[in-house]
Scaffold this active site. Sequence first.
Site, PDB file in Angstrom:
ATOM      1  N   THR A 385      -4.391   0.488  12.370  1.00  0.00           N
ATOM      2  CA  THR A 385      -4.246  -0.983  12.332  1.00  0.00           C
ATOM      3  C   THR A 385      -3.574  -1.324  13.741  1.00  0.00           C
ATOM      4  OG1 THR A 385      -4.012  -1.212   9.895  1.00  0.00           O
ATOM      5  CG2 THR A 385      -2.963  -2.564  11.103  1.00  0.00           C
ATOM      6  N   THR A 403      -6.382  -5.496  11.402  1.00  0.00           N
ATOM      7  CA  THR A 403      -6.853  -3.969  11.116  1.00  0.00           C
ATOM      8  C   THR A 403      -8.443  -3.972  10.755  1.00  0.00           C
ATOM      9  OG1 THR A 403      -6.666  -2.125   9.767  1.00  0.00           O
ATOM     10  CG2 THR A 403      -6.520  -4.439   8.585  1.00  0.00           C
ATOM     11  N   SER A 457      -0.549  -3.268   3.406  1.00  0.00           N
ATOM     12  CA  SER A 457       0.888  -3.008   3.922  1.00  0.00           C
ATOM     13  C   SER A 457       1.290  -3.691   5.132  1.00  0.00           C
ATOM     14  CB  SER A 457       0.901  -1.673   4.057  1.00  0.00           C
ATOM     15  OG  SER A 457       0.600  -1.016   2.975  1.00  0.00           O
TER      16      SER A 457
END
Length: 573
Positions: A385, A403, A457
């Site tokens: 990412t 990403t 995340s």
Amino acid sequence: MKSTIFTVLLFCFSSSVLGQYENTIVGPNKAVNPYQYSVVKSGTFNRASVSSAHPLASMVGAEIMKQGGNAFDATIATQFALAVVYPGAGNIGGGGFTLARKKDGTLIGIDYREAAPAKANRDMYLDAAGNAQDALSQNGHLASGVPGTVAGIFDTYAHAKLPFAMLIQPAIDLARFGFVITEKEASSLNGTKKDFIQYSTKPSAFVKETKWKVGDTLIQVALANTLARIQKEGAKGFYEGETAALIVEEMKRGGGIISLEDLKQYKAKSRTPIVFNYRGYDVISFAPPSSGGILIGQMLKMIEPFNVQKMGFQTPASVQLMIEAERRAYADRAAHIGDPDFYKVPQKTLLSSTYIKNRMLDYKPGVAGSSEQIGAGVAPTSEETTHFSVVDPEGNMVAVTTTLNGGYGNRTVVGDAGFILNNEMDDFSAKPGSPNMYGAIGGEANSIAPYKRMLSSMTPTLLTKNKKPFLTIGTPGGTTIPTSVFQAIVNLVDFNMSLEDAINSPKFHHQWLPDEVSIEKTFNQNTKTELEKMGYRIKSRGSIGRTEGILIGPTGKRITVADNRGDDAVAGF
Ligand code: GLY
């Protein structure tokens, strides 16, 4: 300006490219010279700066601000430039989150996470026996969600000042006339050649007969043409017309399911950022479908009652406390967090002080906790990412994490359009409740449904102190992203480290399942031994994250740092 230059790259360029550049900041003898550039690791700038995964992208962003643009103009220019010079993770075929604080204190959260196509369904990656087929969610056409980056960029543009054409032009030039690649880029392109051939249906700029080597020029004409369509037609230049048709033709050739309608209906969404206080700093981070803001909120608040500073940096005591906070937060991630438009995320409870206090009641200093006793599991994410941070002369701060998911996404280069698609469908739980390829477990909250956005995340984060800008930070690293941001903040706030040390210090990571602590190779060996004695299983691994940060010092200087772990670089003035 004070700066640290670690590597200087000097390349020759062919005289044939001279004279082809017009009205642009890119070119030989221009502000951004794609044939001769340095990797500048840190700098203290008076007015504005950018820290990103690639020197050319940081230089493009800084130059746009020099020419009168604000942090949003620089964000757009940097993001398009990354899509060209950092094809492993920079993208127009992926998605991400942009978090910003405007100079008047207004907070902005733009969610352009990829979405499942209309034809996606909960069991689409299961075989006849009901087993998840990771190969399909990770590589090739079926792995791609509907890309969100271009929609996100146009929502960002609502806050910018300069003409859009000017912001995308550097990327077009970098793609059309090429740039010289670094050793790391050459090696990662060589390493992905086989996959590009296997998962693409047409030749692409990334594959050539001989091996890539440092100093080679990467030219991406098809990508330049796609960017030119976006320049001319706006978001429709991607989501409709020729580019959309090329994506759908690629899907048909490769057995994918993204349709013209999927592309046309895709919209970025506005998300209210998560804000909480940690030891006098206001921390601002991203809300679901990112798990990042909730995770760093939980982890920082779990350790706040303890005197972490007195425990000492990476002593067995401070690391154990932080591991146990990580364990508990990641267990909650699996059970409770997904796309809030499809699943009721109990965000308020997860961040409430009573809940957080209760979560730490069974924490025992000196004794390893047990993931078996904490319930639920974790949906993993891959590690490629990219993050960049921008601060402008006016005091606007932007943190962007974007990403393709895995390095070079699904490894499918859209035929005649020149960009790589994401493999973000793998961030869903292919089979809720059962372990996936990483031995981790996902929950119903993150099951696949048409138009749903997969759990992330990514943790672009901002800090203010006394309502004044203090820090913009973030990193790639899949599930390690929130722990890296958590540790960088603790390093700064609790251990009073410089930003450079806070970013480059060794990192560790626990994500509840598997029940083990990953550490970077440079992690303190004595602490490792002491943790093992407490009952922790420790595994050494490669580097964790590539954090890019800008700290606004007391006199307003932009202290700007790019992680030592890659080609990451800063630029500013
Ligand atoms: N694909 C990485 C993440 O969104 O967490």
